[in-house]
Design a protein around this motif. Structure first.
Motif, PDB file in Angstrom:
ATOM      1  N   THR A  30      30.789  51.783  32.959  1.00 40.40           N
ATOM      2  CA  THR A  30      30.542  50.596  32.138  1.00 40.40           C
ATOM      3  C   THR A  30      30.446  50.974  30.662  1.00 40.40           C
ATOM      4  O   THR A  30      30.992  50.277  29.799  1.00 40.40           O
ATOM      5  CB  THR A  30      29.268  49.876  32.617  1.00 40.40           C
ATOM      6  N   ALA A  31      29.758  52.103  30.389  1.00 42.54           N
ATOM      7  CA  ALA A  31      29.658  52.568  29.002  1.00 42.54           C
ATOM      8  C   ALA A  31      31.052  52.856  28.444  1.00 42.54           C
ATOM      9  O   ALA A  31      31.364  52.520  27.299  1.00 42.54           O
ATOM     10  CB  ALA A  31      28.774  53.808  28.930  1.00 42.54           C
ATOM     11  N   SER A  80      26.048  46.729  36.452  1.00 43.52           N
ATOM     12  CA  SER A  80      27.188  47.476  35.900  1.00 43.52           C
ATOM     13  C   SER A  80      28.504  46.831  36.302  1.00 43.52           C
ATOM     14  O   SER A  80      29.415  46.686  35.490  1.00 43.52           O
ATOM     15  CB  SER A  80      27.182  48.916  36.408  1.00 43.52           C
ATOM     16  N   ILE A 104      27.238  53.384  35.774  1.00 38.42           N
ATOM     17  CA  ILE A 104      26.734  53.200  34.400  1.00 38.42           C
ATOM     18  C   ILE A 104      27.695  53.839  33.398  1.00 38.42           C
ATOM     19  O   ILE A 104      28.048  53.232  32.379  1.00 38.42           O
ATOM     20  CB  ILE A 104      25.312  53.797  34.255  1.00 38.42           C
ATOM     21  N   PHE A 113      32.630  49.678  27.514  1.00 31.38           N
ATOM     22  CA  PHE A 113      32.095  49.204  26.225  1.00 31.38           C
ATOM     23  C   PHE A 113      32.866  49.864  25.095  1.00 31.38           C
ATOM     24  O   PHE A 113      33.326  49.196  24.163  1.00 31.38           O
ATOM     25  CB  PHE A 113      30.605  49.541  26.096  1.00 31.38           C
ATOM     26  N   LEU A 120      27.005  50.482  21.777  1.00 36.58           N
ATOM     27  CA  LEU A 120      26.671  49.525  22.839  1.00 36.58           C
ATOM     28  C   LEU A 120      26.598  50.221  24.195  1.00 36.58           C
ATOM     29  O   LEU A 120      25.697  49.966  24.986  1.00 36.58           O
ATOM     30  CB  LEU A 120      27.721  48.408  22.882  1.00 36.58           C
ATOM     31  N   GLY A 121      27.548  51.111  24.447  1.00 31.34           N
ATOM     32  CA  GLY A 121      27.574  51.857  25.703  1.00 31.34           C
ATOM     33  C   GLY A 121      26.317  52.694  25.845  1.00 31.34           C
ATOM     34  O   GLY A 121      25.710  52.751  26.920  1.00 31.34           O
ATOM     35  N   TYR A 143      23.457  50.463  26.550  1.00 34.80           N
ATOM     36  CA  TYR A 143      23.548  49.996  27.940  1.00 34.80           C
ATOM     37  C   TYR A 143      23.056  51.068  28.906  1.00 34.80           C
ATOM     38  O   TYR A 143      22.305  50.799  29.845  1.00 34.80           O
ATOM     39  CB  TYR A 143      24.991  49.606  28.293  1.00 34.80           C
ATOM     40  N   VAL A 153      28.855  43.444  34.417  1.00 34.20           N
ATOM     41  CA  VAL A 153      29.171  43.636  32.995  1.00 34.20           C
ATOM     42  C   VAL A 153      30.602  44.165  32.846  1.00 34.20           C
ATOM     43  O   VAL A 153      31.363  43.715  31.983  1.00 34.20           O
ATOM     44  CB  VAL A 153      28.158  44.596  32.318  1.00 34.20           C
ATOM     45  N   SER A 154      30.979  45.081  33.718  1.00 38.47           N
ATOM     46  CA  SER A 154      32.332  45.638  33.651  1.00 38.47           C
ATOM     47  C   SER A 154      33.381  44.571  33.922  1.00 38.47           C
ATOM     48  O   SER A 154      34.440  44.538  33.295  1.00 38.47           O
ATOM     49  CB  SER A 154      32.498  46.767  34.664  1.00 38.47           C
ATOM     50  N   LEU A 177      19.283  51.443  28.700  1.00 39.07           N
ATOM     51  CA  LEU A 177      18.668  50.281  29.332  1.00 39.07           C
ATOM     52  C   LEU A 177      18.695  50.407  30.859  1.00 39.07           C
ATOM     53  O   LEU A 177      17.695  50.169  31.542  1.00 39.07           O
ATOM     54  CB  LEU A 177      19.421  49.020  28.889  1.00 39.07           C
ATOM     55  N   SER A 178      19.843  50.803  31.384  1.00 38.83           N
ATOM     56  CA  SER A 178      19.983  50.940  32.833  1.00 38.83           C
ATOM     57  C   SER A 178      19.012  51.975  33.380  1.00 38.83           C
ATOM     58  O   SER A 178      18.325  51.748  34.377  1.00 38.83           O
ATOM     59  CB  SER A 178      21.403  51.359  33.204  1.00 38.83           C
TER      60      SER A 178
END
Lengths: 229, 124, 273
Positions: free
Chosen positions: C201-202, C259, C198, C205, C216-217, C220, C262-263, C223-224
């Motif tokens: 991924t952040a 993750s 996570i 972002f 956004l990160g 995200y 999205v990544s 949300l996760s």
């Protein structure tokens, strides 16, 4: 052939590329000249998918860029792309490890041509020598296209001469080259095609030899006309 | 081989002219091998495509010839060689005449001056 | 060798010097701590017994028996663990940002490798994973060694010998770092690595959209975590622990997969040098 079609790029509200289109052929040296601004580098970054564009399309030999394209197009940015703690030979090993199109024989040749020492650490090199290492890492690949961002900026005159020599040597062979520059100076006779860029717009695209033949104008003459208009 | 280019004439025509001059003065001999296009580009620091174009032009004019898989050579054709010499002389004289005419000098005086100058430079 | 493995190897080699420093600090501090604490105990015992005439039994009643518990509860032992954890948490961020912000911009090279860009992400995650497991293994190896040192210094009458299992059971923090069952291990470390995914991924972002990307990160991340912790708010009363575990496992895998997906998207379409 690399085809740039109507690409647009905004950073925040600022449009750095505004519908830029041009092509670069294999076997030709295409020079993007812009007196100021960031557009030139952004174009090269966009070709390599290092900066996403907002709209438009870029095709390399008719295809969108994909992982295999990096074996066929090499980018020599203005900044060093290897870790400072690496020696030149470690940087070359890294390239050999990851790229099938790395040509070690040619790498050794370029090393000699630039008089670089394999055991030198990148962090300890002069600015000119760093630029040469960067060039070495790109030129030693068996690729169709080479992109160079401002290969002549900020380095001493002797390094510049040496780098200019690369363009007329077999190291470029029949590959396609795109270089960016803000001053045409010593390379006027080395290039085939000129793309004049200003404020994110291509003002003129022409073949420099044709321009001399048909209109009797030097590249600088055309720049003067176009940029001042 | 070194040469200075002017920036407004096509590079290939300047290269062709450069070769003609050297042929006319005998610096390049009939049948002599000339550098490959890559070598020429490298020596003159010009674009290889331009060097290629210059060679193509020279080939068309019969100044050089290429036998299969051999380096190109300067022509041995006497006719072409002498016409190159004539062409250069005519060209130089044309230029000279057109610029001297605008100063309105009588021919006798010109010839006298030329002779003087020529001998001076030869003695140096 | 495929490029993913090469990248893992490369990423680890970039951290290896610092890693050895962490290992050295851990070993030196924990061994020194064991020696110091054990010797202090023995010294005060002999002082009490030989100088003040206290009986052994009385001393033990007052001070308690010497055991590994005293060692593991000390800063000598916990300090380096905390340091290693802090270092790896820091490195979870730094492993990305170093490629953008160092004087030489290595990210150009990474993004131009002729391999799927998600391999860069996976290689960095794998490196963190291996580095963490390496430190856990080091700790598992060190505890018996420290016990042995303690036994050399403290006479048998004065000490309470504990097995590694007993030792870990006696101390909450150790239970998390060195779980006693495989399931617990999977839970704790599974959650840990899900969080690493996570965070990665952040970071991407942020690297894709810069200032806006931080927001956004953050969204995200929230949300996760919300997806993952949802059963605790909704199903907790209806599910047996084993069912909850099953649901959480599935959700954890979903969050991790999300993750990665999205990544992958960010790396191929949005990321900027």
């Amino acid at each position: 052939m690399i085809e740039i079609k109507e690409i647009t790029k905004k950073f925040g509200r600022k449009k750095v590329l505004n519908g830029v289109s041009f092509t670069a052929e294999k076997g030709e040296i295409t020079c993007i000249i812009g007196v100021n601004g960031v557009g030139k580098t952004t174009i090269l970054n966009a070709i390599m998918n290092l900066t996403p564009v907002n709209s438009g399309q870029i095709l390399i030999n008719g295809e969108k860029i994909h992982k295999g394209s990096y074996e066929n197009v090499t980018f020599i940015p203005d900044a060093m792309t290897m870790l400072p703690q690496m020696t030149i030979s470690q940087a070359m090993e890294f390239m050999q490890d990851f790229y099938n199109t790395w040509n070690q024989k040619r790498a050794s040749e370029i090393l000699g041509f630039f008089k670089l020492k394999e055991s030198d650490r990148i962090s300890e090199l002069s600015k000119g020598n760093k630029a040469k290492v960067n060039l070495l890492l790109g030129l030693a690949m068996d690729v169709d296209f080479i992109l160079m961002d401002e290969p002549f900026s900020g380095i001493d005159i002797f390094s510049r001469e040496q780098i200019a020599e690369v363009f007329t040597s077999h190291l470029i062979e029949d590959r396609g080259v795109i270089i960016t520059t803000h001053e045409i100076g010593d390379i006027e006779h080395l290039i085939d095609k000129v793309v004049l860029l200003d404020q994110g717009v291509v003002l003129k695209e022409f073949n420099s030899e044709e321009m001399r033949e048909t209109e009797g104008k030097s590249v600088v003459d055309v720049m003067r006309e176009v940029f001042k208009a | 081989m070194k040469m200075n280019f002017n920036k407004r004439d096509p590079v290939y025509t300047q290269v062709v002219r450069h070769f003609k001059e050297r042929m006319a003065t005998g610096m390049l001999e009939p049948g002599e091998e000339i550098p490959s296009r890559r070598e020429l580009a490298n020596q003159l620091k010009i674009n290889p495509n331009t060097a290629q174009r210059a060679y193509k032009e020279m080939e068309e004019q019969g100044l050089i010839y290429t036998e299969s898989n051999q380096p190109s050579k300067i022509t041995t054709n006497e006719k072409i060689l002498s016409s190159v010499r004539e062409e250069l002389i005519t060209e130089a004289i044309d230029m000279f005449v057109s610029s001297i005419r605008s100063i309105n000098v009588p021919l006798d005086e010109i010839i006298e001056l030329i002779t003087e100058k020529y001998e001076d430079e030869s003695n140096e | 060798m495929n490029r993913y493995i090469k990248l893992v190897n490369f990423e680890i080699s970039r951290f290896i010097k610092l890693y050895f420093v962490l290992i050295a600090i851990t070993v030196i501090s924990q061994v020194t701590g064991t020696i110091m604490i054990s010797s202090q105990y023995v010294n005060s015992a002999s002082e009490a017994i030989y100088q003040h005439g206290v009986s052994i039994e009385q001393f033990i009643t007052e001070r308690g028996l010497m055991s590994m518990f005293q060692v593991t509860a000390s800063l000598w032992f916990l300090g380096p663990i905390a340091l290693c954890i802090a270092a790896l948490i820091f490195y979870t961020f730094f492993i990305w940002y170093r490629d953008w912000f160092a004087k030489n911009t290595f990210i150009y090279r990474l993004l131009m490798l002729p391999t799927a860009r998600i391999n860069i992400y996976l290689a960095k995650a794998t490196s963190i994973f291996l580095l963490v497991l390496g430190l856990v293994a080091l700790q598992l190896f060190l505890i018996p060694l420290l016990s042995t040192i303690l036994k050399w210094i403290v006479p048998v009458d004065l000490r309470l010998d504990m097995s590694v299992t007993e030792l870990i059971d006696s101390f909450f923090y150790l239970q998390i770092i060195l779980p006693q069952s495989f399931v617990e291990f999977l839970i704790y470390y599974g959650i840990g690595f899900m969080v690493v995914f996570i965070v990665f991924t952040a970071i991407l972002f942020e690297r894709s959209f810069r200032l806006k990307g931080i927001l956004l990160g953050g969204v995200y991340g929230i949300l996760s975590i919300a997806i993952f912790t949802m059963p605790f708010f909704i199903f907790i009363d209806y599910l047996y622990p084993i069912e909850l575990l099953a649901v959480e496992t599935v959700l954890g895998l979903i969050v991790a997969a999300m993750s990665i997906w999205v990544s992958h998207y960010l790396l191929t379409k949005k990321v900027m040098v």
